[in-house]
Design an enzyme around this catalytic site. Structure first.
Site, PDB file in Angstrom:
ATOM      1  N   CYS A  61      56.751  42.141  46.526  1.00 55.33           N
ATOM      2  CA  CYS A  61      57.480  41.267  45.597  1.00 55.33           C
ATOM      3  C   CYS A  61      56.630  40.723  44.458  1.00 55.33           C
ATOM      4  O   CYS A  61      57.100  39.876  43.705  1.00 55.33           O
ATOM      5  CB  CYS A  61      58.087  40.098  46.364  1.00 55.33           C
ATOM      6  SG  CYS A  61      59.311  40.604  47.576  1.00 55.33           S
ATOM      7  N   ASP A  62      55.415  41.166  44.321  1.00 53.44           N
ATOM      8  CA  ASP A  62      54.574  40.653  43.245  1.00 53.44           C
ATOM      9  C   ASP A  62      53.820  41.796  42.582  1.00 53.44           C
ATOM     10  O   ASP A  62      52.610  41.745  42.412  1.00 53.44           O
ATOM     11  CB  ASP A  62      53.612  39.593  43.770  1.00 53.44           C
ATOM     12  CG  ASP A  62      53.055  38.703  42.663  1.00 53.44           C
ATOM     13  OD1 ASP A  62      53.730  38.571  41.621  1.00 53.44           O
ATOM     14  OD2 ASP A  62      51.962  38.150  42.831  1.00 53.44           O
TER      15      ASP A  62
END
Length: 143
Positions: free
Chosen positions: A47-48
């Site tokens: 997610c990053d």
């Protein structure tokens, strides 16, 4: 990694990646994401994803790092574990990505346009409408 992060190459005036090097890195990252999404049980969603989390080895092959922010999905794709603190903010590509004096300008512009189409396919509002990483890898490899 000997060549540091992708961030160094995208945001520094001392380093440069041409469109073909960038495409190769995109394919490496897409392959890594394909493995995480489709080759792991449970699937892992990074997610990053950002340039500093893409490391380049001695051959400029891209590798992902920083899985402190991830999502694990169960069989029904409901969240089993989520920790989301994604980084916001983007910067326009370097002005010399496709120099106007390049002998292969049209071919490289077509490449950039194809990459943008893949990008848009990945940005559908609904996650179920987004292109799978398996398809992204295939599309990028055809460019």
């Amino acid at each position: 990694m000997p060549n540091g992060s992708l961030e160094k190459y995208l945001y520094s005036h001392n380093y440069f990646l041409d469109i073909m090097q960038r495409l190769s890195i995109m394919i490496d990252v897409a392959c890594a994401l394909e493995y995480l999404h489709h080759g792991c049980s449970p699937p892992v969603i990074q997610c990053d994803l950002k340039p500093i989390n893409v490391l380049l080895d001695k051959d400029m092959v891209a590798h992902l790092r920083d899985f402190g922010i991830l999502k694990l999905l169960g069989e029904d794709e409901s969240d089993l574990y989520t920790k989301t603190l994604a980084t916001l903010g983007y910067i326009a590509p370097d002005a010399n990505l496709v120099p106007p004096t390049d002998n292969h300008l049209l071919k490289k512009l077509d490449c950039v346009a194809s990459i943008m189409n893949v990008t848009l396919d990945c940005c559908a509002e609904s996650p179920t409408s987004r292109t799978s990483m398996k398809d992204v890898v295939g599309m990028l490899q055809k460019i």
